[in-house]
Design a protein around this motif. Structure first.
Motif, PDB file in Angstrom:
ATOM      1  N   LEU A 117      13.973  35.439 -29.188  1.00  0.00           N
ATOM      2  CA  LEU A 117      13.048  35.409 -30.670  1.00  0.00           C
ATOM      3  C   LEU A 117      13.175  34.774 -31.181  1.00  0.00           C
ATOM      4  O   LEU A 117      11.836  33.476 -30.672  1.00  0.00           O
ATOM      5  CB  LEU A 117      13.461  36.353 -31.710  1.00  0.00           C
ATOM      6  CG  LEU A 117      13.871  37.669 -31.050  1.00  0.00           C
ATOM      7  CD1 LEU A 117      14.904  38.900 -32.443  1.00  0.00           C
ATOM      8  CD2 LEU A 117      12.836  38.651 -30.921  1.00  0.00           C
ATOM      9  N   ALA A 118      13.911  33.290 -31.541  1.00  0.00           N
ATOM     10  CA  ALA A 118      13.706  31.885 -31.809  1.00  0.00           C
ATOM     11  C   ALA A 118      12.240  31.259 -31.061  1.00  0.00           C
ATOM     12  O   ALA A 118      11.140  30.416 -31.190  1.00  0.00           O
ATOM     13  CB  ALA A 118      15.084  30.970 -31.807  1.00  0.00           C
ATOM     14  N   THR A 119      12.598  31.371 -29.552  1.00  0.00           N
ATOM     15  CA  THR A 119      11.997  30.545 -28.608  1.00  0.00           C
ATOM     16  C   THR A 119      10.121  31.380 -28.448  1.00  0.00           C
ATOM     17  O   THR A 119       9.397  30.749 -28.398  1.00  0.00           O
ATOM     18  CB  THR A 119      12.214  31.223 -26.816  1.00  0.00           C
ATOM     19  OG1 THR A 119      13.533  29.837 -27.278  1.00  0.00           O
ATOM     20  CG2 THR A 119      11.087  30.540 -26.008  1.00  0.00           C
ATOM     21  N   LYS A 120      10.011  33.112 -28.596  1.00  0.00           N
ATOM     22  CA  LYS A 120       9.070  33.242 -29.198  1.00  0.00           C
ATOM     23  C   LYS A 120       8.324  32.560 -30.329  1.00  0.00           C
ATOM     24  O   LYS A 120       7.133  32.636 -30.343  1.00  0.00           O
ATOM     25  CB  LYS A 120       8.869  34.726 -29.354  1.00  0.00           C
ATOM     26  CG  LYS A 120       8.044  35.735 -29.202  1.00  0.00           C
ATOM     27  CD  LYS A 120       8.526  37.157 -28.896  1.00  0.00           C
ATOM     28  CE  LYS A 120       7.052  37.920 -29.168  1.00  0.00           C
ATOM     29  NZ  LYS A 120       7.494  39.095 -29.615  1.00  0.00           N
ATOM     30  N   GLY A 121       8.999  32.639 -31.629  1.00  0.00           N
ATOM     31  CA  GLY A 121       8.855  32.327 -33.057  1.00  0.00           C
ATOM     32  C   GLY A 121       8.212  30.742 -32.726  1.00  0.00           C
ATOM     33  O   GLY A 121       7.138  30.492 -33.179  1.00  0.00           O
ATOM     34  N   PHE A 122       8.880  29.608 -32.019  1.00  0.00           N
ATOM     35  CA  PHE A 122       8.629  28.615 -31.512  1.00  0.00           C
ATOM     36  C   PHE A 122       6.837  28.179 -31.348  1.00  0.00           C
ATOM     37  O   PHE A 122       6.318  27.538 -31.346  1.00  0.00           O
ATOM     38  CB  PHE A 122       9.094  27.474 -31.401  1.00  0.00           C
ATOM     39  CG  PHE A 122       9.154  26.428 -30.442  1.00  0.00           C
ATOM     40  CD1 PHE A 122       9.557  25.555 -31.702  1.00  0.00           C
ATOM     41  CD2 PHE A 122       8.927  26.151 -29.329  1.00  0.00           C
ATOM     42  CE1 PHE A 122       8.757  23.780 -31.616  1.00  0.00           C
ATOM     43  CE2 PHE A 122       8.468  24.503 -29.417  1.00  0.00           C
ATOM     44  CZ  PHE A 122       8.526  23.775 -30.432  1.00  0.00           C
ATOM     45  N   LYS A 124       4.933  30.671 -30.096  1.00  0.00           N
ATOM     46  CA  LYS A 124       4.164  31.148 -31.430  1.00  0.00           C
ATOM     47  C   LYS A 124       2.834  30.072 -32.839  1.00  0.00           C
ATOM     48  O   LYS A 124       2.259  29.467 -32.683  1.00  0.00           O
ATOM     49  CB  LYS A 124       4.043  32.255 -32.115  1.00  0.00           C
ATOM     50  CG  LYS A 124       3.668  33.486 -31.540  1.00  0.00           C
ATOM     51  CD  LYS A 124       4.268  34.982 -32.373  1.00  0.00           C
ATOM     52  CE  LYS A 124       4.005  35.586 -32.068  1.00  0.00           C
ATOM     53  NZ  LYS A 124       4.533  37.257 -32.375  1.00  0.00           N
ATOM     54  N   ARG A 125       3.643  29.433 -33.292  1.00  0.00           N
ATOM     55  CA  ARG A 125       3.491  28.112 -33.801  1.00  0.00           C
ATOM     56  C   ARG A 125       2.655  26.865 -33.397  1.00  0.00           C
ATOM     57  O   ARG A 125       2.272  25.943 -33.858  1.00  0.00           O
ATOM     58  CB  ARG A 125       5.088  27.691 -34.940  1.00  0.00           C
ATOM     59  CG  ARG A 125       5.900  28.734 -35.767  1.00  0.00           C
ATOM     60  CD  ARG A 125       6.738  28.031 -36.536  1.00  0.00           C
ATOM     61  NE  ARG A 125       7.408  27.915 -35.818  1.00  0.00           N
ATOM     62  CZ  ARG A 125       8.890  28.106 -34.892  1.00  0.00           C
ATOM     63  NH1 ARG A 125       9.014  29.322 -35.823  1.00  0.00           N
ATOM     64  NH2 ARG A 125       9.659  27.426 -34.980  1.00  0.00           N
ATOM     65  N   LEU A 126       3.537  26.414 -32.503  1.00  0.00           N
ATOM     66  CA  LEU A 126       2.904  25.674 -31.253  1.00  0.00           C
ATOM     67  C   LEU A 126       1.787  25.636 -30.812  1.00  0.00           C
ATOM     68  O   LEU A 126       1.318  25.332 -30.623  1.00  0.00           O
ATOM     69  CB  LEU A 126       4.050  25.462 -30.366  1.00  0.00           C
ATOM     70  CG  LEU A 126       3.203  24.302 -29.032  1.00  0.00           C
ATOM     71  CD1 LEU A 126       3.522  22.879 -30.074  1.00  0.00           C
ATOM     72  CD2 LEU A 126       4.451  24.494 -28.310  1.00  0.00           C
ATOM     73  N   ASN A 127       1.111  27.101 -30.337  1.00  0.00           N
ATOM     74  CA  ASN A 127      -0.062  27.530 -30.004  1.00  0.00           C
ATOM     75  C   ASN A 127      -0.670  27.455 -31.347  1.00  0.00           C
ATOM     76  O   ASN A 127      -2.055  27.183 -31.193  1.00  0.00           O
ATOM     77  CB  ASN A 127       0.095  29.028 -29.453  1.00  0.00           C
ATOM     78  CG  ASN A 127       1.083  28.914 -28.161  1.00  0.00           C
ATOM     79  OD1 ASN A 127       0.558  28.072 -27.263  1.00  0.00           O
ATOM     80  ND2 ASN A 127       1.220  30.038 -27.722  1.00  0.00           N
ATOM     81  N   LYS A 128      -0.377  27.838 -32.551  1.00  0.00           N
ATOM     82  CA  LYS A 128      -1.321  27.415 -33.618  1.00  0.00           C
ATOM     83  C   LYS A 128      -1.508  26.566 -33.882  1.00  0.00           C
ATOM     84  O   LYS A 128      -2.476  26.132 -34.005  1.00  0.00           O
ATOM     85  CB  LYS A 128      -0.547  28.942 -34.778  1.00  0.00           C
ATOM     86  CG  LYS A 128      -0.931  28.687 -36.077  1.00  0.00           C
ATOM     87  CD  LYS A 128      -0.331  29.660 -36.727  1.00  0.00           C
ATOM     88  CE  LYS A 128      -1.458  30.073 -38.374  1.00  0.00           C
ATOM     89  NZ  LYS A 128      -0.580  30.845 -39.030  1.00  0.00           N
TER      90      LYS A 128
END
Length: 135
Positions: A117-122, A124-128
Motif C-alpha cells: 500500500l505504501a508503494t502504491k501511494g508513493f 501515485k504521488r510520484l506520478n502526480k
C-alpha cells in the motif's frame, strides 16, 4: 568471445521439468521391484527395524503442513489500518485464539500488504509530481 552479463552460453538450455538421466534410470529399475521393496520395508518395520519403521510412518503420516488460520482481520485500506490489525492479532494471542507463531505469520502478511500500500501511494504521488513538472 566472453559472454555478456546476464546472457546464457546455451539460450535453449535444459527444458523445464527435464529430469536427470540417472534419476530416470534408477526410477525405472526401482519400478520393476517396487512392490517387493515395499513389502520388505514393511516386514523390516514390523520386525522393529527403526529406519524402516520411520520410513513407513513418514509415508503414512507425513509431517503436518500449515493449516489455514480462521481469523477476522479488519479492512486494510490504508497502511495506517495495519495498526488496528496488529492490535487485533495481539489480543487474539492474549485470549489464546492464536498461537504466537500463527500471530507472527499473520503479522508478516500485514507487513507485506502495508508495504505494498505504501508503494502504491508513493507511486501515485510520484506520478502526480511528474505530471505537474511536465506541464
Amino acid at each position: 568471445m566472453p559472454f555478456q552479463k546476464g546472457e546464457s552460453g546455451n539460450p535453449a538450455g535444459r527444458p523445464r521439468g527435464a529430469r536427470n538421466r540417472t534419476t530416470v534410470l534408477l526410477e525405472d529399475l526401482l519400478a520393476e521391484d517396487a512392490e517387493a521393496i515395499a513389502c520388505k520395508a514393511i516386514e523390516l518395520a514390523k520386525a522393529g527395524e527403526i529406519a524402516a519403521l520411520r520410513m513407513c510412518l513418514d509415508r503414512l503420516v507425513p509431517a503436518r503442513k500449515d493449516e489455514p488460520v480462521v481469523f477476522d482481520l479488519p479492512p486494510l485500506d490504508t497502511a495506517v489500518d495495519s495498526v488496528a490489525a496488529a492490535a487485533r492479532i495481539v489480543a487474539a494471542v492474549e485470549d489464546g485464539d492464536l498461537t504466537p507463531s500463527e500471530a507472527v505469520d499473520l503479522a508478516k502478511v500485514i507487513d507485506v500488504y502495508a508495504g505494498a500500500l505504501a508503494t502504491k501511494g508513493f507511486e501515485k504521488r510520484l506520478n502526480k509530481l511528474e505530471s505537474a513538472a511536465n506541464r
